[in-house]
Write a protein that holds these residues in place. Sequence first.
Motif, mmCIF file in Angstrom:
data_model
loop_
_atom_site.group_PDB
_atom_site.id
_atom_site.type_symbol
_atom_site.label_atom_id
_atom_site.label_comp_id
_atom_site.label_asym_id
_atom_site.label_seq_id
_atom_site.Cartn_x
_atom_site.Cartn_y
_atom_site.Cartn_z
ATOM 1 N N ARG A 100 17.650 1.556 1.110
ATOM 2 C CA ARG A 100 18.298 2.216 0.278
ATOM 3 C C ARG A 100 19.454 1.273 -0.279
ATOM 4 N N VAL A 101 20.207 0.498 0.737
ATOM 5 C CA VAL A 101 21.191 -0.300 0.492
ATOM 6 C C VAL A 101 20.871 -1.378 -0.459
ATOM 7 N N LEU A 102 19.716 -1.668 -0.292
ATOM 8 C CA LEU A 102 18.865 -3.050 -1.286
ATOM 9 C C LEU A 102 18.692 -2.405 -2.492
ATOM 10 N N GLY A 103 18.590 -1.113 -2.854
ATOM 11 C CA GLY A 103 18.214 -0.458 -4.089
ATOM 12 C C GLY A 103 16.795 -0.369 -4.252
ATOM 13 N N ARG A 104 16.027 -0.248 -3.051
ATOM 14 C CA ARG A 104 14.787 0.085 -3.060
ATOM 15 C C ARG A 104 14.417 1.231 -2.428
ATOM 16 N N VAL A 105 15.056 2.209 -3.459
ATOM 17 C CA VAL A 105 14.842 3.648 -3.335
ATOM 18 C C VAL A 105 13.541 4.302 -2.862
ATOM 19 N N ASP A 106 12.647 3.847 -3.721
ATOM 20 C CA ASP A 106 11.251 4.665 -3.556
ATOM 21 C C ASP A 106 10.696 4.109 -2.296
ATOM 22 N N GLU A 107 11.008 2.911 -1.691
ATOM 23 C CA GLU A 107 10.513 2.568 -0.588
ATOM 24 C C GLU A 107 11.369 3.355 0.683
ATOM 25 N N SER A 108 12.604 3.291 0.440
ATOM 26 C CA SER A 108 13.471 4.206 1.273
ATOM 27 C C SER A 108 13.003 5.660 1.441
ATOM 28 N N LEU A 109 12.700 6.262 0.239
ATOM 29 C CA LEU A 109 12.225 7.637 0.346
ATOM 30 C C LEU A 109 10.842 7.588 1.086
ATOM 31 N N ALA A 110 10.070 6.730 0.903
ATOM 32 C CA ALA A 110 8.812 6.749 1.784
ATOM 33 C C ALA A 110 8.938 6.487 3.191
ATOM 34 N N THR A 111 9.968 5.726 3.542
ATOM 35 C CA THR A 111 9.948 5.633 4.875
ATOM 36 C C THR A 111 10.605 6.659 5.728
ATOM 37 N N PHE A 112 11.615 7.272 4.894
ATOM 38 C CA PHE A 112 12.193 8.690 5.571
ATOM 39 C C PHE A 112 11.248 9.538 5.676
ATOM 40 N N GLU A 113 10.139 9.713 4.719
ATOM 41 C CA GLU A 113 9.010 10.757 4.619
ATOM 42 C C GLU A 113 8.142 10.432 5.875
ATOM 43 N N ARG A 114 7.991 9.056 6.120
ATOM 44 C CA ARG A 114 7.072 8.626 7.351
ATOM 45 C C ARG A 114 7.903 9.061 8.549
ATOM 46 N N GLY A 115 9.052 8.900 8.592
ATOM 47 C CA GLY A 115 9.771 9.121 9.791
ATOM 48 C C GLY A 115 10.011 10.597 10.030
ATOM 49 N N LEU A 116 10.146 11.545 9.032
ATOM 50 C CA LEU A 116 10.090 13.005 9.013
ATOM 51 C C LEU A 116 8.827 13.619 9.661
ATOM 52 N N ALA A 117 7.846 12.846 9.234
ATOM 53 C CA ALA A 117 6.321 13.431 9.747
ATOM 54 C C ALA A 117 6.480 13.340 10.980
ATOM 55 N N GLU A 118 7.002 12.168 11.697
ATOM 56 C CA GLU A 118 7.241 12.034 13.176
ATOM 57 C C GLU A 118 8.344 12.947 13.976
ATOM 58 N N PHE A 119 9.271 12.857 13.114
ATOM 59 C CA PHE A 119 10.536 13.386 13.912
ATOM 60 C C PHE A 119 11.295 14.657 12.772
ATOM 61 N N PRO A 120 10.435 15.685 12.588
ATOM 62 C CA PRO A 120 10.618 16.790 11.439
ATOM 63 C C PRO A 120 11.987 17.275 11.308
ATOM 64 N N ASP A 121 12.790 17.411 12.745
ATOM 65 C CA ASP A 121 13.955 18.115 12.648
ATOM 66 C C ASP A 121 15.007 17.184 13.032
ATOM 67 N N ASP A 122 15.061 15.880 12.932
ATOM 68 C CA ASP A 122 16.322 14.909 13.093
ATOM 69 C C ASP A 122 17.279 15.044 12.088
ATOM 70 N N PRO A 123 18.333 15.460 12.506
ATOM 71 C CA PRO A 123 19.491 15.583 11.333
ATOM 72 C C PRO A 123 19.811 14.263 10.742
ATOM 73 N N GLY A 124 20.031 13.302 11.401
ATOM 74 C CA GLY A 124 20.293 12.054 11.152
ATOM 75 C C GLY A 124 19.592 11.481 10.308
ATOM 76 N N LEU A 125 18.180 11.402 10.126
ATOM 77 C CA LEU A 125 17.303 10.941 9.404
ATOM 78 C C LEU A 125 17.340 11.839 8.164
ATOM 79 N N ARG A 126 17.213 13.156 8.181
ATOM 80 C CA ARG A 126 17.405 13.963 7.023
ATOM 81 C C ARG A 126 18.652 13.519 6.145
ATOM 82 N N THR A 127 19.566 13.323 6.922
ATOM 83 C CA THR A 127 21.132 13.133 6.251
ATOM 84 C C THR A 127 20.914 11.671 5.473
#
Length: 157
Positions: free
Chosen positions: A83-110
Amino acid sequence: MRDEELARAVRWREDGRHEEARDLLLELSGRHPDDVEVAYQTAWVHDVLGLESEAVPYYEKALAGPGLSDRLGAFTGLGSTYRVLGRVDESLATFERGLAEFPDDPGLRTFMAMALYNAGRARAAVSTLLTVVAQSDQVGRYRRAVEYYAENLDETI
């Protein structure tokens, strides 16, 4: 030897001795190129130093191999770094992968909410943040209302 050196590098990073930690972690990475824990710690120290571009391949390596002890931290770190690097699509894809493993994590969702905002998806970002807030203890008796508006943000009278 590897365990002691890795522990020393982590201590140095935590103590603010970032350059020394980085030097040791780069050395360890050279000696242990497939070690996911070394890769993760190397990514982290690069992030701390503001060297986000250099952190990316280490985060990717850490998440690619088996046995990483802090996959949640690696998903959060890599997604945030993209996200900081402006690679927003890759950022969102990474967060989606993370949320698949950790669906309730508030930090990841934030952090995902920040990426959604950067992607021009302000409504989804606010909805995500409201969901995080609704799941916290701080919202108290307003929980149901906040949960409702997380899904119905555009509703007005």
